[in-house]
Design a protein around this motif. Structure first.
Motif, PDB file in Angstrom:
ATOM      1  N   THR A  97       3.459  80.921  48.050  1.00  0.00           N
ATOM      2  CA  THR A  97       2.906  80.185  46.915  1.00  0.00           C
ATOM      3  C   THR A  97       1.429  80.526  46.741  1.00  0.00           C
ATOM      4  O   THR A  97       0.696  80.679  47.725  1.00  0.00           O
ATOM      5  CB  THR A  97       3.064  78.665  47.119  1.00  0.00           C
ATOM      6  N   PHE A 129       5.602  73.129  40.129  1.00  0.00           N
ATOM      7  CA  PHE A 129       6.470  74.280  39.847  1.00  0.00           C
ATOM      8  C   PHE A 129       7.048  74.125  38.456  1.00  0.00           C
ATOM      9  O   PHE A 129       7.669  73.105  38.141  1.00  0.00           O
ATOM     10  CB  PHE A 129       7.588  74.369  40.883  1.00  0.00           C
ATOM     11  N   TRP A 136       4.527  78.776  40.266  1.00  0.00           N
ATOM     12  CA  TRP A 136       3.666  77.667  40.660  1.00  0.00           C
ATOM     13  C   TRP A 136       2.342  77.759  39.908  1.00  0.00           C
ATOM     14  O   TRP A 136       1.860  78.857  39.610  1.00  0.00           O
ATOM     15  CB  TRP A 136       3.389  77.710  42.155  1.00  0.00           C
TER      16      TRP A 136
END
Length: 366
Positions: A97, A129, A136
Motif C-alpha cells: 500500500t 480503498f 488506495w
C-alpha cells in the motif's frame, strides 16, 4: 444385542446365559479383547467426530448427507467443512500500500453488499480503498506527530482515533466520505483503542474508558479504571475494558455500575489485556504474554476459561492483530514470529497457520 449381566456371559451357539466361571478359557480372551477393541473404537469415534484425521471436504459432505445425524452432529460437520475450506484456501495475498509511514491500524467491513477498507499509519494519515479504481488513496491527516491508533466500523460509519496528548477522533460516513466530522476531547488523551456499536462509541484511554452514547450528540462519560485501557468491547448495554494492569472491568451503561471480572484468575502475576471481544455469553481475552482464551460470561466469578487457544506467540507487543470471522467460528491472531494462526472457536483446535514474513520484518513494519 444381548445385555451384559453381572456374573454371566451370553453363549451365541446355545442362545442363553451361563455363569462366567463356566466360560471356556480359550474363548474368554478373544471375546474380551474384541469387546475392548470395539469399545475403544466407539469411544474414539464419539470423541473426535467429525475432526479425526482431518477428513477432506468431500468426505465431510458425504457425512452431512447421513439422515441419521442429530442436529448437534450436523452443526459440527458444517463447522468442520467451514474450517477445512479456510484451511485449504488459496485466497491469501499480500498487497503493498502507498503509505507515508508504517501501518498501525486497519479495518475491513461489509455493509449492503459493499466492502469498506481503511488503514492508518504512524504519521497520522488515514487512507481508504476505492472499489471503483481499485487503488488506495490518502484521505486526511489526523495529526502529523501522532499515529492512528485504531479504526472501528459499524455499518457505514467509521471512527478513527489518534494517540497523543491531543485526542482527535474522525467520524466518517463511508458511503459519502465528504461527510466527515473531527471531534476533539479536551479531557481525554492517549487513546489506545476504540469500539463502535451502532452509534455508541467506547474509547480506551489514559487510566479510563470513555463512553460516547451517540457520536452525533457527543456527550462524554468517563469510566475510571485506574489503569490505561488497552482493549474495549461493548455488547448492548455492557462495556468491557481491559487494562495495562491485567484487570478486566465491566460497566453497565444503564446504571454506570462497575464490576471487576475474573479477579482471581491471576493472583500472583498479571499481563496486560491487549484485546477483548464479547458476545452474549462469551468473552475472548488476549494478553501481552501470549495467553489467548475465552470465558463464559454467565459465570463471571469463575476463574477458569472455558477454552484455551494454544500456540499464539507474544511476549512484549501490545499491537498484534486479533480478529474473528463474521460467523464467530474461527479466531485469527498474528504472532510476534510473523505467523498468522487460526483456531476453531467451538473446539479450540488450531486449524491453520500462514507464515507471512520473518519476525525481523514484522518488527520493522510496526
Amino acid at each position: 444385542m444381548p445385555r451384559d449381566l453381572p456374573g454371566l456371559y451370553w453363549d451365541e451357539e446355545r442362545n442363553r446365559y451361563f455363569p462366567i466361571s463356566a466360560k471356556p478359557a480359550s474363548a474368554a480372551k478373544p471375546s474380551t479383547t474384541a469387546a475392548r477393541n470395539k469399545r475403544t473404537k466407539e469411544e474414539s469415534k464419539a470423541e473426535d467426530f467429525p475432526f479425526r484425521r482431518r477428513r477432506k471436504i468431500p468426505q465431510l459432505v458425504n457425512t452431512l448427507r447421513n439422515a441419521s445425524l442429530s442436529f448437534a452432529e450436523t452443526s459440527r460437520v458444517r463447522h468442520a467443512i467451514w474450517c477445512s475450506k479456510v484451511q485449504s484456501t488459496s485466497l491469501v495475498d499480500s498487497v503493498r500500500t502507498p503509505v507515508f509511514g508504517g501501518i498501525t491500524a486497519i479495518s475491513c467491513s461489509h455493509h449492503n453488499g459493499r466492502t469498506y477498507r481503511l488503514i492508518g499509519d504512524d504519521r497520522g494519515w488515514l487512507y481508504n480503498f476505492d472499489n471503483e479504481t481499485g487503488a488506495w488513496a490518502a484521505q486526511l491527516n489526523l495529526h502529523p506527530l501522532c499515529r492512528v491508533s485504531s479504526i472501528s466500523t459499524a455499518g457505514e460509519i467509521s471512527v478513527a482515533t489518534c494517540f497523543g496528548p491531543k485526542s482527535k477522533i474522525v467520524v466518517q460516513n463511508n458511503g459519502t466520505p465528504e461527510r466527515t466530522t473531527i471531534l476533539t476531547l479536551n479531557r481525554v488523551h492517549d487513546i489506545w483503542t476504540s469500539h463502535l456499536q451502532d452509534r455508541s462509541l467506547v474509547l480506551g484511554a489514559d487510566k479510563k474508558a470513555v463512553l460516547i452514547r451517540d457520536i452525533e450528540m457527543q456527550a462524554v462519560e468517563m469510566l475510571n479504571t485506574q489503569s490505561d485501557v488497552f482493549a474495549v468491547s461493548q455488547r448492548q448495554n455492557l462495556v468491557y475494558a481491559g487494562s495495562r494492569s491485567g484487570s478486566i472491568s465491566r460497566f453497565d451503561t444503564r446504571t454506570r455500575g462497575l464490576q471487576a471480572l475474573f479477579e482471581n484468575r491471576f493472583p500472583a502475576k498479571r499481563s496486560s489485556v491487549v484485546h477483548l471481544y464479547s458476545t452474549d455469553t462469551k468473552l475472548l481475552v488476549s494478553q501481552m504474554n501470549g495467553s489467548l482464551y475465552s470465558f463464559d460470561l454467565r459465570f463471571a466469578r469463575a476463574t477458569t476459561p472455558v477454552m484455551i487457544f494454544d500456540g499464539h506467540v507474544n511476549s512484549i507487543t501490545q499491537r498484534l492483530g486479533v480478529a474473528i470471522d463474521s460467523s464467530n467460528d474461527i479466531l485469527f491472531a498474528a504472532g510476534e514470529d510473523g505467523v498468522i494462526r487460526g483456531w476453531s472457536t467451538r473446539t479450540g483446535l488450531q486449524t491453520f497457520t500462514i507464515a507471512l514474513q520473518t519476525p525481523l520484518q514484522l518488527q520493522r513494519s510496526r
